[in-house]
Enzyme design. Structure first.
Site, PDB file in Angstrom:
ATOM      1  CG  HIS A 298      -2.086  -0.983   1.208  1.00  0.00           C
ATOM      2  ND1 HIS A 298      -3.008  -1.110   2.014  1.00  0.00           N
ATOM      3  CD2 HIS A 298      -2.073  -1.934   0.379  1.00  0.00           C
ATOM      4  CE1 HIS A 298      -3.872  -2.427   1.696  1.00  0.00           C
ATOM      5  NE2 HIS A 298      -3.201  -2.732   0.620  1.00  0.00           N
TER       6      HIS A 298
ATOM      7  CE1 TYR B  59      -2.613  -6.568   2.998  1.00  0.00           C
ATOM      8  CE2 TYR B  59      -2.238  -4.214   3.979  1.00  0.00           C
ATOM      9  CZ  TYR B  59      -2.882  -5.068   3.702  1.00  0.00           C
ATOM     10  OH  TYR B  59      -4.227  -4.927   3.360  1.00  0.00           O
TER      11      TYR B  59
END
EC number: 4.2.2.20
Length: 1021
Positions: A501, A508
């Protein structure tokens, strides 16, 4: 409005006793502007389900309970070539702009439905939209659906962007996201009152089941083309790359492939417990879960059972706005992630089961689940409108397929399953193609489907192709881990951060680290081993994670899930796998970290690693990570996370249902945590004041104003590239944060500014701020010292030598006062007009659902009042505070400030001399010439640090500006620092260039990706 004829239909069904009244069917239009977000659904389980339908004489509409999607009935349409039926429903087609405004994200009005073929049909179903349509009239717009398939298929098209023109003369262009362009759908406007389904003319007769016809607002990114329907959005299919030269088919290579396959099976059957797997080993529970699916095989093919849907396919329904009847039927759907988890648990039980009868039952359960999954439309060529974020739903389907490969072959299902999985993997085409590109380092791929990718390749039956695929896979993994992706693309970065992102994102990256390490471990010591460059880069990222975790990452790094910070303990096994995959295994650094985060002792290390290894000590010193605009200061067991943001690094990630009050997550935050659980140290969501992040300077807002102005995603970036950290000698560090608010974002004060600097050295940190401004006349500006929940073990404050346990409690401090929080951190107020201390009950709200929360908290903050004009502050923090020590430090401060000296503090430059360490930190917010003992001039915004030790001067410099865009790679920035006097390098390995010029020395630093450079200098003789 005419009265539509239902005579033929009524005779067929015997359902209607009176003529159909068209006004009843259209009085409540789809996409009603008054209730735009409520989906309009025809599901044939409702009362009088065919009231709004008519057909011509060559079509017969009946209700069937044989198969269905929503409820227990579907529409069975028996037709002759070219015949049709019509749904009479008034539409008020909104523009994409209107839909987006209603939902708060990029949206479009969508028409969708499900259809089922028992056998393929060589023709097209034509869907027409128009006004007062009958079987022979011309339509205004529509689309076609190819019918050469069996099983269920879902069709979903944007009414603004995917319709074909019929006979109207329209400006048939796609609607832009702001709705400025007309489209076919918008030109129809409110004229549509009929949707006609027309059978193919080239086929004499046939029958089709139809269910769940729906009009709804959907995300504009997710109406994908497939083999049945063409939309504006396509997800290209995977094309496997093959590296050259290829490895030959030899007994050794085949044995290596078999070894990798067996290792993979062993890991999933009996290895490390998966973090994201709801493992179930009880056979009876597996059977009851299977029975709850209600799957049964139909006599003439196909299956019937509960409808399967991915968690992202839910969105098109807008479930929060469904009426009660639709919601009840919707709630009977089965989430694909749960379904495929059950498939894995059954397959694992099958591999482990010894009893032949039990094994046969498990096998039949698995095969029936596979058939139902395929019959539901999860097959090659079927987009099901969309399957984005596929890996989260399907990861266990892939692995179960490997475990059940023999059973699938025997049932002639393996090829179809393989093709299906490969088709749906195309969302990760940049990874599954196995050709390294800018998009190939996707952390979500490593997180969800990287091991599944390998499992899929191992199913290839041809020996040479299988060897080629696994060899290419190995090269791809090496490249994906080695490359520095351009711009904001996912992947590992040179400073040790790991991006998802468009920013460092442990939520993540941690599971991605674990899975990437496992892949390397599975491929180790074979011709298919991952290359050393990939191994080294992953090691750097994982060692960095060890540095910025304790063992949880701080709140500023928690992304959109505050108070749910990822912990290294969840990925400990990854350190073991990577350590054991080293060229000379085990790697001592990784092995020692594994022992530390797994709470293993040196005595246990021999059994684990085959040699004696000492568990790693906690990191010490300062580490700059400008890939995330943060720095980490470690002292004994404490970790301070200093967090800023800039044009390259977002402040916080806010979603529709995540982190709604997270605006201040990076506003010069300085969170202090000891090794252990943050919850146990008072970082508790219940009652948390979201305005008071430790160290941050904020405008104290009511929750309704602090709530993000965007209903969906907000990832606010700074107005400048300059904000971040630097380090010196690995021991000292500095943060410089230039806070400038955007000019045009609702509920953000455009005049809110601050310059914030922090100098960290050993057991203490010095905080200074200047140029604090705000135009909000009703809200106070604050700089928070700390906020902690009050618990039985966190119940004490010390203020100027007095122990405070009263509740509630309020007091005000001023310059020279000190306090110690309940975690043993001391705060010495060195320049502030008013510091408030509070022990009180607080009412707040949960960050995801906005529901009220409450709790008791101790807090302290500098009150800058309303509309401050160039306000400022100074304070110190001591990480090993005791009342005695704080008394001593306060005395030193009063005695002509023997602790530190602020040499400059204005909008351009902050200079802090730490007298305790003899380190000076310079935050050059602008290029400047200064009057200073060491530094004369700096030509660019930069953070410079100096340390004089006997006859040497150590200088470091960096710009936290990554000098990149969201698309283009970071490039080096040259910083020229002029220092007083004539110096020479005392460090042959330094990359910093130097040149004596007159009575000064010119230093040239090359700042790449915010990584500080330093040089040790000695005076010229």
């Amino acid at each position: 409005m005419p009265i539509f004829r239902f005579t033929a239909l009524a005779m067929t069904l015997g359902l209607l006793s009176a003529p159909y009244n068209a006004m009843a069917a259209t009085s409540n239009p789809a996409f009603d502007p008054k209730n735009l977000m409520q989906s309009e659904i025809y599901h044939f389980a409702q009362n009088n389900p065919l009231a709004d339908f008519s057909s011509d004489k060559n079509s017969i509409l009946t209700l069937s309970d044989k198969r269905s999607i929503m409820g227990n009935q579907s529409l069975l349409w028996k037709w002759k070539g070219g015949s049709s039926f019509t749904l009479h429903k008034k539409l008020i087609v909104p523009t994409d702009k209107e839909a987006s405004k209603a939902w708060g994200r990029s949206s479009t009005p969508v028409f969708s439905f499900w259809l089922y073929n028992e056998k393929p049909i060589d023709g097209y179903l034509t869907i027409d939209f128009g006004e007062k349509l009958i079987s022979t009239s011309e339509a205004q717009a529509g689309f076609k659906v190819k019918l050469d398939f069996t099983g269920w298929r879902a069709v979903g098209v944007s009414l603004n962007n995917d319709l074909e023109n019929r006979e109207m003369t329209l400006n048939a262009t796609n609607t832009s996201s702001d709705g400025t362009q007309d489209s076919i759908g918008r030109s129809l406007g409110a004229k549509v009152d009929s949707i006609r389904f027309k059978a193919p003319s080239n086929v004499s007769q046939g029958e089709i089941y139809i269910d769940r016809i729906m009009f709804s607002v959907d995300d504009a990114r997710y109406q994908w083309s497939d083999y049945q329907v063409k939309t504006r959005l396509s997800e290209p299919e995977i094309q496997f790359h093959n590296v050259k030269p290829q490895l030959p088919v030899t007994p050794e290579n085949l044995a290596a492939i078999d070894l990798i396959r067996q290792r993979l099976i062993n890991e999933f059957v009996g290895g490390e417990k998966e973090t994201n797997l709801a493992l179930e080993e009880n056979i009876s529970k597996l059977k009851s879960d299977f029975d709850a699916l209600n799957i049964h095989t139909l006599a003439n093919g196909g299956t019937q059972g509960r409808h399967l849907i991915t968690d992202k396919q839910i969105i098109i329904y807008q479930p929060e706005n469904l009426n009660s009847q639709d919601k009840q039927l919707f709630d009977n759907y089965v989430i694909l992630g749960n379904y495929t988890t059950l498939m894995f648990n059954i397959s694992r039980a099958y591999v482990l089961e010894k009893d032949p009868t039990q094994k046969a039952q498990l096998k039949q359960m698995y095969l029936l689940m596979t058939k139902h999954l395929l019959d539901q439309g999860f097959v090659k060529g079927s987009a099901l409108v969309t399957t984005h974020h596929w890996g989260y739903s399907s990861r266990w389907w892939y692995i179960s397929t490997l475990l059940m490969s023999d059973a699938l072959k025997e049932a002639n299902l393996q090829t179809q399953v393989y093709d299906s999985l490969l088709w749906y993997s195309r969302e990760f085409k940049s990874s599954f193609d196995m050709k390294v590109s800018a998009d190939s380092s996707d952390l979500d791929y490593f997180n969800t489907l990287s091991r599944q990718h390998l499992a899929l390749l191992l199913l290839e039956p041809d020996d040479q192709k299988r060897i080629n695929l696994v060899n290419t896979f190995s090269h791809y993994i090496t490249g994906a881990l080695t490359q520095v992706p351009p711009g904001g693309k996912d992947g590992l970065r040179p400073d040790g951060t790991a991006w998802r992102h468009e920013g460092n994102y442990p939520g993540y990256s941690f599971p991605a680290f674990k899975n990437a390490s496992q892949l390397i471990y599975l491929l180790r010591d074979t011709p298919f081993s991952v290359g050393e460059s990939g191994w080294n880069n992953l090691k750097k990222a994982m060692v960095s994670a060890w540095i910025y975790s304790n063992p949880e990452v701080g709140l500023p790094l928690a992304g959109r899930h505050p108070f749910n910070s990822p912990s290294l303990k969840s990925v400990a096994q990854g350190y073991y796998w990577l350590a054991m995959s080293a060229k000379s295994s085990p790697d001592k650094t990784l092995a020692s970290i594994y022992l530390a985060i797994s709470d293993k002792t040196q005595n246990e290390s021999t059994a684990i690693f085959g040699e004696t290894i000492t568990p790693a000590s906690l990191p010490q010193g300062f580490y700059a990570f400008n890939g995330g605009a943060f720095g980490i200061h470690r002292w004994q067991d404490k970790m301070v996370t200093l967090k800023a943001y800039n044009t390259n690094v977002w402040s916080s990630e806010i979603y529709n249902k995540d982190n709604r009050y997270g605006r201040y997550q990076s506003h010069g935050v300085a969170q202090i945590v000891s090794n252990g659980s943050q919850l146990s140290q008072g970082y508790q969501q219940e009652g948390w004041d979201w305005n008071r992040m430790q160290g941050a300077t904020t405008i104290h807002l009511p929750l309704k104003d602090l709530d993000s102005p965007k209903p969906h995603t907000l990832m606010q970036r700074g107005e400048r590239g300059f904000s971040g950290t630097s380090s010196l000698e690995g021991q000292y560090g500095m943060m410089a944060f230039d806070l400038i608010y955007p000019a045009n974002l609702e509920r953000f004060d455009p005049n809110f500014t601050a310059k914030k600097s922090v100098l960290a050295a050993d057991n203490h940190l010095i905080f200074i701020g200047s140029n604090i401004n705000s135009s909000d006349k009703n809200k106070n500006v604050e700089t928070t010292l700390f906020q902690h929940a009050i618990t039985p073990t966190l119940n004490t404050l010390w203020i100027n030598g007095q122990k405070i346990e009263n509740m509630p409690y309020q007091t005000t401090l001023q310059q020279g006062d000190w306090l110690i929080d309940s975690n043993g951190n001391g705060y010495l107020i060195t320049q502030a007009e008013k510091v408030n201390v509070s022990r009180q009950h607080q009412v707040s709200a949960e960050n995801k659902n906005r529901q009220p929360t409450e709790g008791n908290f101790s807090s302290a903050w500098i009150d800058h009042s309303t509309r401050p004009k160039d306000a400022s502050y100074e304070y110190m923090v001591f990480l090993d505070a005791t009342p005695e020590k704080m008394g001593e430090m306060a005395q030193k401060f009063r005695e002509n400030n023997g602790l530190y000296q602020v040499l400059r503090k204005d909008k351009d430059v902050h200079i802090i001399l730490d007298k305790l360490s003899n380190v000076t930190g310079y935050a050059f917010y602008q290029p400047a010439s200064i009057e200073d003992k060491w530094i004369k001039k700096v030509n660019k915004p930069a953070i410079v640090m100096t340390h004089r030790q006997k006859d040497t001067l150590i200088v470091s410099a960096v710009t936290p500006d990554l000098n990149m865009t969201r698309q283009k790679a970071a490039t080096p920035v040259t910083i020229n620092v002029t220092i007083n006097g004539k110096w020479q390098s005392a460090d042959k390995n330094s990359e910093v260039k130097y040149q004596v010029s007159g009575d000064n020395t010119e230093l040239t630093f090359t700042s790449y990706f915010g990584i500080p450079q330093e040089i040790k200098l000695s005076p010229l003789p």
